[in-house]
Design an enzyme around this catalytic site. Structure first.
Site, mmCIF file in Angstrom:
data_model
loop_
_atom_site.group_PDB
_atom_site.id
_atom_site.type_symbol
_atom_site.label_atom_id
_atom_site.label_comp_id
_atom_site.label_asym_id
_atom_site.label_seq_id
_atom_site.Cartn_x
_atom_site.Cartn_y
_atom_site.Cartn_z
ATOM 1 N N SER A 1 0.810 -1.223 0.000
ATOM 2 C CA SER A 1 0.000 0.000 0.000
ATOM 3 C C SER A 1 0.838 1.265 0.000
ATOM 4 C CB SER A 1 -0.939 0.002 1.214
ATOM 5 O OG SER A 1 -1.778 -1.127 1.198
ATOM 6 N N HIS B 1 0.760 4.554 4.443
ATOM 7 C CA HIS B 1 0.043 5.208 3.352
ATOM 8 C C HIS B 1 0.498 6.657 3.192
ATOM 9 C CE1 HIS B 1 -3.630 2.260 3.209
ATOM 10 N NE2 HIS B 1 -2.454 1.641 3.207
#
Length: 295
Positions: free
Chosen positions: A199, A246
């Protein structure tokens, strides 16, 4: 007598071809000015050029690579613009299959700061010298939904971005974003928390794609909407997602993507690789400081 002698001397002063000295010629290469005979003449936009100049510079006065078509970021246009995206997807799938076959492998790949937690002395984790976890965690997934969502995102974002940047610059954005996500998770998250997934790198592709869309004056609303949706999931406590990875990947993707896409051509390589080196230096500093804190 005097006129005949002058003509003879003029004939003797005509140079010979640099490749065939016994062949007199009055033509010279327009680039290197060496004499060339009809056999060695290569037609150019202006005059003739010798075979060596044509072979070494494609008749342009520049290296042969200078005439190759380039991407927006200065990369070479490849026959398969999605090749490295396919390879990255393949690596992630291979690691996922390996983890499914041997679940114990997961403990050696995930990002862990230090384990066991204090007051015990750590025997594994990045703080114990296992820096490789910053990289292996980028390719590790455990749940089917996790790898499915990440690989779809990688395919949708990675292919167009690889075509726009070129392979080397695309890989630089991907890996630096993934490392930045791992480093920020290592710095801010609990050292005993296990982090895994691509991610961070994918959020870096989000950031670079946003820069690319802005650079080409496309409609920003779709990419902004998609990014906002992902950020909502990121900060939703019910999903147990590493927001540090993230955000770290997103910031690194925006920075490196901007350097790749918006740099003036005359100093493009210096700014692009310099920015990548600077972000990598920040990643190393964060990792060293966190390791010193934990040990």
């Amino acid at each position: 007598m005097d006129q005949a002698a002058s003509s003879s001397q003029g004939a003797q002063s005509v140079p010979g071809c640099y490749r065939h000295p016994n062949r007199e010629t009055g033509i010279r290469c327009t680039r290197c000015e060496r004499p060339i005979c009809p056999e060695c003449m290569v037609s150019a936009s202006v005059g003739f050029q010798c075979p060596d100049c044509v072979r070494n510079g494609s008749g342009t006065g520049q290296p042969p690579t200078a005439t190759q078509p380039r991407t927006l970021a200065g990369g070479t246009i490849a026959a398969d613009p999605r090749l490295f995206t396919k390879i990255l997807v393949g690596i992630n799938l291979a690691v996922f299959i390996a983890v499914q076959v041997s679940p114990s492998l997961l403990n050696d790949l995930v990002l862990v700061g230090a384990w066991p937690p204090a007051p015990f002395a750590p025997t594994m984790g990045v703080a114990d010298g296992e820096w490789y976890r910053l990289v292996t965690s980028m390719f590790t997934h455990q749940e089917y939904w996790h790898i499915g969502f990440n690989m779809l995102s990688l395919w949708w974002l990675g292919g167009p971005l690889e075509a726009a940047l070129g392979r080397a610059r695309y890989l630089a954005v991907y890996f630096i974003s993934g490392l930045a996500g791992s480093a920020l998770a290592y710095l801010l998250a609990s050292p005993s928390t296990a982090t895994l997934g691509a991610s961070g790198a994918i959020f870096g592709l989000f950031g670079a794609t946003a820069v690319l869309v802005r650079r080409r004056n496309y409609d920003m609303r779709p990419i902004i909407a998609l990014l906002v949706i992902n950020l909502i999931f990121t900060f939703n406590p019910g999903f147990n997602i590493s927001w540090q990875a993230h955000i770290g990947g997103l910031v690194a993707g925006v920075i490196t993507g901007y350097a790749m896409i918006n740099t003036p051509r005359e100093r493009r390589a210096l700014v692009q690789y310099g920015t990548c080196a600077l972000v990598l230096a920040v990643i190393v500093i964060m990792t060293v400081l966190r390791s010193a804190q934990l040990t």
